[in-house]
Scaffold this motif. Structure first.
Motif, PDB file in Angstrom:
ATOM      1  N   ALA A  20       0.883  -1.178   0.000  1.00 36.00           N
ATOM      2  CA  ALA A  20       0.000   0.000   0.000  1.00 36.00           C
ATOM      3  C   ALA A  20       0.912   1.218   0.000  1.00 36.00           C
ATOM      4  N   GLU A  21       0.877   1.952  -1.104  1.00 37.16           N
ATOM      5  CA  GLU A  21       1.793   3.085  -1.277  1.00 37.16           C
ATOM      6  C   GLU A  21       1.038   4.376  -0.961  1.00 37.16           C
ATOM      7  N   VAL A  22       1.473   5.053   0.104  1.00 44.06           N
ATOM      8  CA  VAL A  22       0.762   6.267   0.538  1.00 44.06           C
ATOM      9  C   VAL A  22       1.365   7.480  -0.155  1.00 44.06           C
ATOM     10  N   VAL A  23       0.523   8.242  -0.856  1.00 39.61           N
ATOM     11  CA  VAL A  23       0.977   9.500  -1.449  1.00 39.61           C
ATOM     12  C   VAL A  23       0.079  10.628  -0.970  1.00 39.61           C
ATOM     13  N   ARG A  24       0.700  11.759  -0.831  1.00 43.16           N
ATOM     14  CA  ARG A  24       0.001  12.897  -0.230  1.00 43.16           C
ATOM     15  C   ARG A  24      -0.666  13.737  -1.319  1.00 43.16           C
ATOM     16  N   ILE A  25      -1.960  14.019  -1.143  1.00 42.53           N
ATOM     17  CA  ILE A  25      -2.641  14.877  -2.118  1.00 42.53           C
ATOM     18  C   ILE A  25      -3.163  16.146  -1.437  1.00 42.53           C
ATOM     19  N   PHE A  26      -2.529  16.541  -0.312  1.00 38.35           N
ATOM     20  CA  PHE A  26      -2.938  17.783   0.354  1.00 38.35           C
ATOM     21  C   PHE A  26      -1.751  18.730   0.480  1.00 38.35           C
ATOM     22  N   GLU A  27      -2.050  20.030   0.425  1.00 37.45           N
ATOM     23  CA  GLU A  27      -1.030  21.050   0.668  1.00 37.45           C
ATOM     24  C   GLU A  27      -1.304  21.674   2.025  1.00 37.45           C
ATOM     25  N   ASP A  28      -0.277  21.740   2.848  1.00 36.21           N
ATOM     26  CA  ASP A  28      -0.415  22.304   4.185  1.00 36.21           C
ATOM     27  C   ASP A  28       0.946  22.897   4.543  1.00 36.21           C
ATOM     28  N   LEU A  68       2.329  12.172  -8.192  1.00 33.15           N
ATOM     29  CA  LEU A  68       2.844  11.267  -9.225  1.00 33.15           C
ATOM     30  C   LEU A  68       4.365  11.139  -9.112  1.00 33.15           C
ATOM     31  N   LYS A  69       5.023  12.262  -8.780  1.00 30.57           N
ATOM     32  CA  LYS A  69       6.484  12.224  -8.614  1.00 30.57           C
ATOM     33  C   LYS A  69       6.849  11.327  -7.421  1.00 30.57           C
ATOM     34  N   ASP A  70       6.045  11.404  -6.343  1.00 35.72           N
ATOM     35  CA  ASP A  70       6.275  10.532  -5.172  1.00 35.72           C
ATOM     36  C   ASP A  70       6.245   9.062  -5.588  1.00 35.72           C
ATOM     37  N   ILE A  71       5.218   8.717  -6.377  1.00 39.49           N
ATOM     38  CA  ILE A  71       5.072   7.324  -6.830  1.00 39.49           C
ATOM     39  C   ILE A  71       6.293   6.930  -7.663  1.00 39.49           C
ATOM     40  N   GLU A  72       6.715   7.843  -8.533  1.00 37.42           N
ATOM     41  CA  GLU A  72       7.868   7.535  -9.400  1.00 37.42           C
ATOM     42  C   GLU A  72       9.134   7.298  -8.582  1.00 37.42           C
ATOM     43  N   VAL A  73       9.329   8.106  -7.522  1.00 38.33           N
ATOM     44  CA  VAL A  73      10.523   7.953  -6.665  1.00 38.33           C
ATOM     45  C   VAL A  73      10.508   6.577  -5.994  1.00 38.33           C
ATOM     46  N   ILE A  74       9.369   6.223  -5.392  1.00 39.70           N
ATOM     47  CA  ILE A  74       9.285   4.942  -4.669  1.00 39.70           C
ATOM     48  C   ILE A  74       9.414   3.778  -5.647  1.00 39.70           C
ATOM     49  N   ASN A  75       8.637   3.836  -6.729  1.00 41.60           N
ATOM     50  CA  ASN A  75       8.646   2.711  -7.671  1.00 41.60           C
ATOM     51  C   ASN A  75      10.020   2.519  -8.311  1.00 41.60           C
ATOM     52  N   LEU A  76      10.715   3.634  -8.550  1.00 42.54           N
ATOM     53  CA  LEU A  76      12.046   3.527  -9.142  1.00 42.54           C
ATOM     54  C   LEU A  76      12.985   2.736  -8.222  1.00 42.54           C
ATOM     55  N   GLU A  77      12.909   3.005  -6.909  1.00 48.01           N
ATOM     56  CA  GLU A  77      13.772   2.276  -5.965  1.00 48.01           C
ATOM     57  C   GLU A  77      13.471   0.778  -6.005  1.00 48.01           C
ATOM     58  N   LEU A  78      12.185   0.443  -6.085  1.00 46.77           N
ATOM     59  CA  LEU A  78      11.787  -0.969  -6.116  1.00 46.77           C
ATOM     60  C   LEU A  78      12.209  -1.610  -7.444  1.00 46.77           C
ATOM     61  N   LEU A 120      -9.628  20.501  -5.605  1.00 48.44           N
ATOM     62  CA  LEU A 120      -9.294  21.637  -6.472  1.00 48.44           C
ATOM     63  C   LEU A 120      -9.253  21.206  -7.946  1.00 48.44           C
ATOM     64  N   ASN A 121      -9.373  19.886  -8.162  1.00 48.71           N
ATOM     65  CA  ASN A 121      -9.188  19.286  -9.492  1.00 48.71           C
ATOM     66  C   ASN A 121      -7.906  19.822 -10.133  1.00 48.71           C
ATOM     67  N   ASP A 122      -6.874  19.863  -9.302  1.00 49.82           N
ATOM     68  CA  ASP A 122      -5.561  20.379  -9.684  1.00 49.82           C
ATOM     69  C   ASP A 122      -4.951  19.522 -10.802  1.00 49.82           C
ATOM     70  N   GLU A 123      -4.139  20.148 -11.616  1.00 49.18           N
ATOM     71  CA  GLU A 123      -3.474  19.451 -12.733  1.00 49.18           C
ATOM     72  C   GLU A 123      -2.648  18.252 -12.234  1.00 49.18           C
ATOM     73  N   ARG A 124      -2.036  18.402 -11.032  1.00 51.92           N
ATOM     74  CA  ARG A 124      -1.232  17.306 -10.471  1.00 51.92           C
ATOM     75  C   ARG A 124      -2.107  16.091 -10.162  1.00 51.92           C
ATOM     76  N   PHE A 125      -3.354  16.371  -9.732  1.00 47.20           N
ATOM     77  CA  PHE A 125      -4.281  15.272  -9.438  1.00 47.20           C
ATOM     78  C   PHE A 125      -4.733  14.600 -10.737  1.00 47.20           C
ATOM     79  N   GLN A 126      -4.962  15.419 -11.764  1.00 53.32           N
ATOM     80  CA  GLN A 126      -5.373  14.865 -13.070  1.00 53.32           C
ATOM     81  C   GLN A 126      -4.282  13.937 -13.631  1.00 53.32           C
ATOM     82  N   LYS A 127      -3.018  14.368 -13.495  1.00 48.47           N
ATOM     83  CA  LYS A 127      -1.896  13.534 -13.975  1.00 48.47           C
ATOM     84  C   LYS A 127      -1.825  12.221 -13.194  1.00 48.47           C
ATOM     85  N   LEU A 128      -2.030  12.329 -11.885  1.00 48.69           N
ATOM     86  CA  LEU A 128      -2.010  11.144 -11.016  1.00 48.69           C
ATOM     87  C   LEU A 128      -3.087  10.154 -11.457  1.00 48.69           C
ATOM     88  N   MET A 129      -4.312  10.670 -11.684  1.00 51.16           N
ATOM     89  CA  MET A 129      -5.423   9.794 -12.057  1.00 51.16           C
ATOM     90  C   MET A 129      -5.199   9.183 -13.441  1.00 51.16           C
TER      91      MET A 129
END
Length: 366
Positions: free
Chosen positions: A102-110, A123-133, A219-228
């Motif tokens: 279960a790969e946890v990625v953050r979709i909130f800004e705080d 999406l970049k988070d996923i790429e970093v983790i998956n690349l290591e694996l 926010l239907n942010d572009e980063r979320f659209q890329k992730l989906m």
């Protein structure tokens, strides 16, 4: 059956520990599950199932025991884990031991919760983790290829088959894809299993939002659209959770919780959905036994025959199995009693070829 476990992974500050704490709020006493390890980083979590409660009320059972799945909190990952950076080696060996990721990625800004890269980009988070694996698996495959080459030259049939499999997997890995995307036939699976590759495991992406923050999905942010787009293109399993809600509400009674959830604009933290998705990801189903003493949900792999399903209760059930009486849970409740269900012909006698279905109520005759 032995326990099946899901490892929770993620970069620092994505809410991994918060999620693990929220999951363990739903944990169950480990003594009911002899297969479980008692380890602070392992949570034995009840699988939410309203069928269990209904059957328990129907039988007026003294005890109700849910199905359970293990979640393992795996040390945080950093770039370079595959070459031993940070807790790299420990991280990789812990992942080898779990059945799914279960790969946890953050979709909130705080502004109060810094992201390790200074910017939230799931999406970049996923790429970093998956690349290591992927890098760790590439090393495994390369070593294995070097070992089989001599046998291939000798014309060893098994080695030749293995080399073909290794090439398929290597191609996927070099393209930056997970090993489970490679086109592997059923006959080639035993070879793949012997490699214990990290990226052959099923993946579940856990998108962690935070009530009251700037959430990319809202926010239907572009980063979320890329992730989906990535999730849909790779046909991945995913779930949105708000791990922090449980944390904030942990000391409130159920009624107050409901009020606060309403104020936060989130009636569900998504944790139950995550547990169910994890259970499905491991290809598990549930059957029930019910009576005055106990109603219990038993976990088996989908497609198990009834003697194999019986081993969840006791190993002897497989060899001593004679027959089983089976009735679907909702038909049993609808009939009002076992006797009435029998009269109506809803209770079937099944032999050892029968494949147990999700929601079956089973009584074993041995």
């Amino acid at each position: 059956m032995s326990s099946l476990s899901i490892g929770i992974v993620g970069l620092p500050n994505v809410g991994k520990s918060t999620l693990f704490n929220a999951l363990t709020k739903k944990s169950v006493p480990a003594e009911n599950y002899p297969f479980c390890t008692i380890d602070p980083s392992v949570g034995v979590v009840a699988v939410p199932d309203e069928r269990l409660q209904k059957l328990s009320e129907f039988s007026k059972s003294a005890k109700t025991v849910p199905a359970a799945v293990e979640f393992v909190d795996i040390a945080g990952i950093v770039k370079g884990a595959s070459t031993g950076e940070g807790l790299g080696n420990k991280f990789l060996s812990n992942i080898r031991e779990v059945d799914a990721i279960a790969e946890v990625v953050r979709i909130f800004e705080d502004d109060n919760v810094i992201h390790v890269d200074g910017k939230v980009d799931p999406l970049k988070d996923i790429e970093v983790i998956n690349l290591e694996l992927i890098l760790a698996d590439t090393e495994t495959v390369t070593k294995r290829k070097a070992n089989v080459i001599r046998d291939v030259k000798r014309g060893d049939k098994a080695a030749i088959i293995e080399e073909v499999v290794l090439q398929k997997i290597e191609k996927a890995l070099l393209e930056g894809k997970l090993a489970h995307t490679a086109d592997i036939t059923k006959e080639e699976m035993p070879v793949v299993k012997s490699l214990h590759l990290l990226t052959m495991k099923p993946f579940l992406y856990v998108l962690n939002k935070k009530a009251g923050s700037r959430n990319l999905d809202e926010l239907n942010d572009e980063r979320f659209q890329k992730l989906m787009k990535f999730i849909n293109d790779s046909k991945s399993t995913w779930v949105i959770v708000d791990a922090g809600i449980e944390q904030e509400l942990k000391d409130l009674d159920p009624e107050e919780k409901g009020e606060f959830r309403k104020d936060l604009g989130s009636m569900d933290d998504g944790i139950n959905g995550l547990i169910r998705k994890g259970y499905e990801l491991l290809n598990l189903i549930t059957y029930f036994t019910t009576g005055e003493d106990e109603t219990r949900a038993w976990t088996i792999l989908r497609g198990s025959t009834v003697p194999i399903a019986g081993t969840a209760i006791h190993n002897d059930f497989k060899d001593k199995f004679i027959k089983a009486e089976v009735v679907e849970w909702d038909k049993l409740l609808g009939a009002g009693s076992y006797a009435s269900a029998r009269e109506k012909g809803l209770v079937r006698t099944e032999g050892k070829e029968y494949i147990v279905k999700d929601g079956d109520v089973v009584e074993f005759k041995i």
